[in-house]
Write an enzyme that holds these catalytic residues in place. Structure first.
Site, PDB file in Angstrom:
ATOM      1  N   GLY C 150       6.098  -5.987  -0.575  1.00 40.08           N
ATOM      2  CA  GLY C 150       5.409  -6.527   0.898  1.00 40.08           C
ATOM      3  C   GLY C 150       4.607  -5.297   1.379  1.00 40.08           C
ATOM      4  N   CYS C 151       3.663  -5.482   2.280  1.00 41.07           N
ATOM      5  CA  CYS C 151       2.716  -4.611   2.572  1.00 41.07           C
ATOM      6  C   CYS C 151       3.297  -3.093   3.511  1.00 41.07           C
ATOM      7  CB  CYS C 151       1.503  -5.248   3.383  1.00 41.07           C
ATOM      8  SG  CYS C 151       2.156  -6.014   4.887  1.00 41.07           S
ATOM      9  N   TYR C 152       4.242  -3.450   4.305  1.00 38.63           N
ATOM     10  CA  TYR C 152       4.697  -2.211   4.764  1.00 38.63           C
ATOM     11  C   TYR C 152       5.510  -1.539   3.921  1.00 38.63           C
ATOM     12  CZ  TYR C 152       3.573  -3.641   9.660  1.00 38.63           C
ATOM     13  OH  TYR C 152       2.962  -3.907  10.864  1.00 38.63           O
ATOM     14  N   PRO C 153       6.264  -2.054   2.848  1.00 42.67           N
ATOM     15  CA  PRO C 153       7.091  -1.353   2.179  1.00 42.67           C
ATOM     16  C   PRO C 153       6.608  -0.375   1.264  1.00 42.67           C
ATOM     17  CG  PRO C 153       8.184  -3.775   2.493  1.00 42.67           C
ATOM     18  CD  PRO C 153       7.037  -3.452   3.033  1.00 42.67           C
ATOM     19  N   GLU C 314      -3.069   2.706   3.641  1.00 43.58           N
ATOM     20  CA  GLU C 314      -3.145   1.769   2.608  1.00 43.58           C
ATOM     21  C   GLU C 314      -4.032   0.833   3.509  1.00 43.58           C
ATOM     22  OE1 GLU C 314       0.320   0.059   1.221  1.00 43.58           O
ATOM     23  OE2 GLU C 314       0.318  -1.355   2.921  1.00 43.58           O
TER      24      GLU C 314
END
Lengths: 348, 348, 348, 348
Positions: C150-153, C314
């Site tokens: 996932g993008c946050y992880p 990111e």
């Protein structure tokens, strides 16, 4: 004496902005707030910025709910106002923010909208000049019904009308390009309006005369010129929530000098509280009028191209919609014209 | 009776925002507007959104110009307020928006600022609770001098103080991450603040306790807890002109349930006109308080991590600076606390 | 030898970003582009930025259409990947950008998602360290199936893992606050995501551990620490199309000095082409990694609060999704890891 | 064979964008990066998005440093290019991104710039048509010196030239309104460019023919028309980092129908890799060309106003500056024209 006001369509951007302004109006008490799909919902869930109304519940939009108020503001999709208006008592002042009563040419209406022509009401743009003298304000004092202008027509018409009425610019080949914040497209969730699509980007729409505000602009400018005004109008979507910057140009009447051009705008707006011709050299900035009922205008003559460029900045939701509605109500009811209206922008 | 007010530093964002609020204040008349580098400049060139002040000329910032008003607002860089304050007559109410009189620990001042410690004035955050009962409001009624809080400390302190004062969260390991609009950095043109750098991007600054608001936050939370509060504070710059979203977390006191947590915040703010605990499930949105003197707060207990998360949204220039200044003035002068203050946000 | 690749879900933001990256990949030829609701639509109507694919027509998403490619990228809503994967031939490399195969704890899956647990695939975050040495890269070389993070992880785990694996920070009380651009919420039109709502404002969501990336973050950090990691995670929505700024904090292990802290991060990322620890004093800025496969990280020790703060930036769609997918494909197929990946940001 | 290239002015937005593109160019190796005020600074401090150049140190801008490269890109303020160019060896290919060699009329230069007229170099807009057939590409193949167009002239000229060259629109009364992202104003910190001023707002500048790109636009359109083109040009500043949306209008030649209008644009751009006429009904969106070397164009005939409206979207820093520079270099050196250029946008 307290004036009671209902707002139909209070969950949309226009309706909520009317509520915001009325909360600050010293003579008005807000009555019914109505909606269609959002009826039954707590106002605080839809408009948390209107803290004093947070615990109000939206009622359904029908004549029964709206009747019994001194003033009814209609902030509905086009085609819905006439039916509601007919059912309201004669002594209710109706301020319609929809398009239904803006045009005076049935053919224009038919060409651009898909509902029966409803007629024409006094036009809620008090500062707009007419050919031969006078302003639309004259029609609004004591009016029972008012049709509030579209957001683009307000900026465009105020920018150009002084020059047309004074005969310093030609009505035959007007070109307008305007940028609007995305609240102008309303509150409905459409794929091209989601944040990731609109932030950081600009795009045109309704190009080639397709935007529904085109005939309204043409009408206003023709009334100002006393002759048919030809207009090329291109709206664009800008990455900001609010604001319209209208860049308008028209050919200067041959032999007119810069001072004469400026004098036309100066005389039109010298005494207007809500429309300001900026000092020479200062150009409008939409941020400066955000949240206010003000329009900032500047005009110049480009001698090399033979065109006058007039630029107006407004907040599409305030002076472009809800502010004009409240200003019109003030005139209709005989109150001082700017009562309760925000005369400063929220900047930066 | 009209109250006259001068604003020192009226060309900056804080000073101009004070002017915006005072223009809408029914009891105040704006007197001198002063500046340093911008003295002699027309206000309309620097703050075109303040239309009613457009033709005012900024005067130099000195005691002579400021004296003779009932109230003087100081919106100056830190280190300048004490000298001005000393030269003003005793009967002038001084509201200082700088940092000079916010801290009560000289060492903290010396660690974070590079000027002599000036002392401590009553702290202009009326809603902020103290350990053992009472709020800072008590110190403001009738005060001659007020020190207006920093923008971050307002949001952070209001978010956390109820839980600390009620003993439901621990003061030992507080973690705060806050996002601020770029007006918080002031109006000076610095390379990292130009539009192309800040739009579409986020970045932290002052990480690791380096931001000057850190000791002020620590002081407020310690006063609320009645014990030393340890705070990790990370501010970030967000791509918006105004607004602070402060996400604050603290360890829950073992054995405390969610209802007890919520009750602490409810009782702290039940009667506050400017600080609202939102209904359960609704989270703050900085856009909803834009331009207003309101703070929206929500709180929840994350049982799995053992932390309470409290989030506050405010407008850094309004409640975070100028609104607090005017609210403090109202208290100092014995006016109703919210006189003239905007109680709705400008949204969307 | 040309590698053929199909993209399932090519009309969404993740799928279109994969297509953007593959167009620049020297070894890959893009085969089928599929969609569900948008099947039959011209790609140029949905993704005009992908000029070379403009005249492609989206095909329906089914195993038949996807089979016959060397690689299949799945960019589908969660719960759809397992069924498709089962129907594809064994020799197809499958890179899943959904959540379906990310978690290794069935209870976590059940708590956060509403579909049957599908299992666990190698985790497509090559740079992520594990307790006891090694990185997830080891599991990806030659893998047939990859689960893209996932993008946050991605941002959170890369920010914190070096300190956990090195034993310089404690896993018991991690606090994370992250800001994401709105493309992270996908392309569907929801009222709270329209431009007028998100521009100029910040808001939290999924507060209190409710966001679905919470268990994935906890898993990654636990794997890095070799012990259960407790995490308070608060995501916020920022007014930008792309980008994640993750501010992460953890208590420093008592007795650890700043140099030791920094050394942990330096040794973890010294040889990584896509993850850069910035020089001391320089902090990440999401704009600097926009459109790139890079993560910028900085770390510091706040001695006063006893916490290490590590911040990562990111692009949520590139390194946060599609870039990780292509990077994983490269590893799976034995290509140089960064083949075809953008190693510079598009700034300003 | 590797081509070595130096960039003078590498710390500005144009210079850094050239560096970004050259990093992806398969035939070029980046040599000296120079600056004036920033000489001695680490590139990573000024342009952290260019990770592979982060540890380079900027050298001073002088002929000695620049000599010895195959190609020198000049990204300097106007007035500086001629002196540098004279000092470089004859076999160095010079690509000038400044204005110095764009105009062919000394009077125009004198009217708009305050330095001596330096002459005219081949114009780096290969796709631009000329009256009587041919494009500017013809002048660029094998050229030693190239003058890269201004960002506005690129979008405006490409939008209108096909109709002028084909004789379907009139050159006498062209009206252009264009919106630009703020990176177009360069990297210097000026008060009106700080984020809080530009976010959420639009404003015009250089109104009435005052912008320096006006004579360049007039020249290009006159060359396309084979007759003097009269242009009213109004640029506006939009709240986005990058992108230009140019709305251009001209009177249609009487008797011309919509199909003939469209055919003119179709034939001009049918074989162009970087300029795309969108399918009918689809309008340009600056976000779709962000970071790319593409221009998206659409054209329509508004029969009622008698005007053709042609709208172009580009990235001002890529195709509007650095992309055109690299494309011109490719042509000058005999490489395939689009070598190394980004042909997809970064969206959303």
């Amino acid at each position: 004496m307290v004036i009671t006001a209902a707002i139909a369509g209070a969950s949309g951007y226009a309706g909520a902005e009317i509520a915001r302004l009325l909360l600050a109006h010293p003579e008005v008490e807000i009555g019914a707030l109505t909606a269609s799909g959002n009826a039954g919902v707590r106002m605080g869930d839809l408009a948390p910025h209107l803290q004093p109304l947070a615990d109000r519940i939206l009622q359904p939009t029908d004549a029964q709910t709206l009747a019994g108020h001194d003033v009814v503001f209609l902030a509905l999709p086009h085609g819905h106002s006439a039916a509601i208006a007919q059912q309201l008592p004669d002594d209710v002042t109706i301020i319609d923010c929809g398009a239904d009563f803006r045009l005076d040419d049935e053919q224009d209406w038919t060409d651009y909208y898909d509902t029966p022509f409803a007629g024409t009401w006094p036009y809620g743009l008090p500062e707009l000049v007419k050919a031969g003298g006078g302003k639309h304000r004259d029609d609004l004092v004591g009016a029972r019904h008012v049709s509030v202008p579209g957001c683009y027509p307000t900026a465009v018409s105020l920018a150009l009308a002084p020059g047309l009425a004074a005969g310093v610019i030609e009505p035959q080949d007007i070109v307008v390009v305007a940028a609007s914040g995305t609240s102008g497209a309303g509150r409905s969730a459409k794929p091209h309006l989601i944040g990731a699509e609109v932030m950081g980007a600009m795009s045109p729409y309704g190009v080639g005369g397709g935007h529904r505000h085109t005939p309204e602009i043409r009408r206003n400018l023709s009334v100002a010129a006393g002759a048919y005004a030809s207009v090329s109008f291109t709206p664009t979507l800008a990455p900001m929530p609010r604001g319209i910057l209208a860049t308008t140009t028209a050919r200067v009447v041959p032999g007119t000098d810069a001072a004469t051009v400026r004098a036309a705008w100066e005389s039109a707006y010298a005494d207007e509280p809500c429309v300001h011709l900026l000092p020479e050299g200062q150009w409008p900035h939409t941020g400066s009028v955000l949240g206010s009922n003000l329009v900032h205008i500047q005009v110049t003559l480009d001698e090399r191209s033979g065109r006058v460029i007039a630029i107006a900045a407004e907040d599409n939701l305030t002076k472009g919609t809800a502010g004009a509605a409240v200003q019109s109500m003030n005139l209709a009811l005989g109150l001082p014209e700017t009562t309760g209206l925000p005369m400063t922008g929220v900047a930066p």
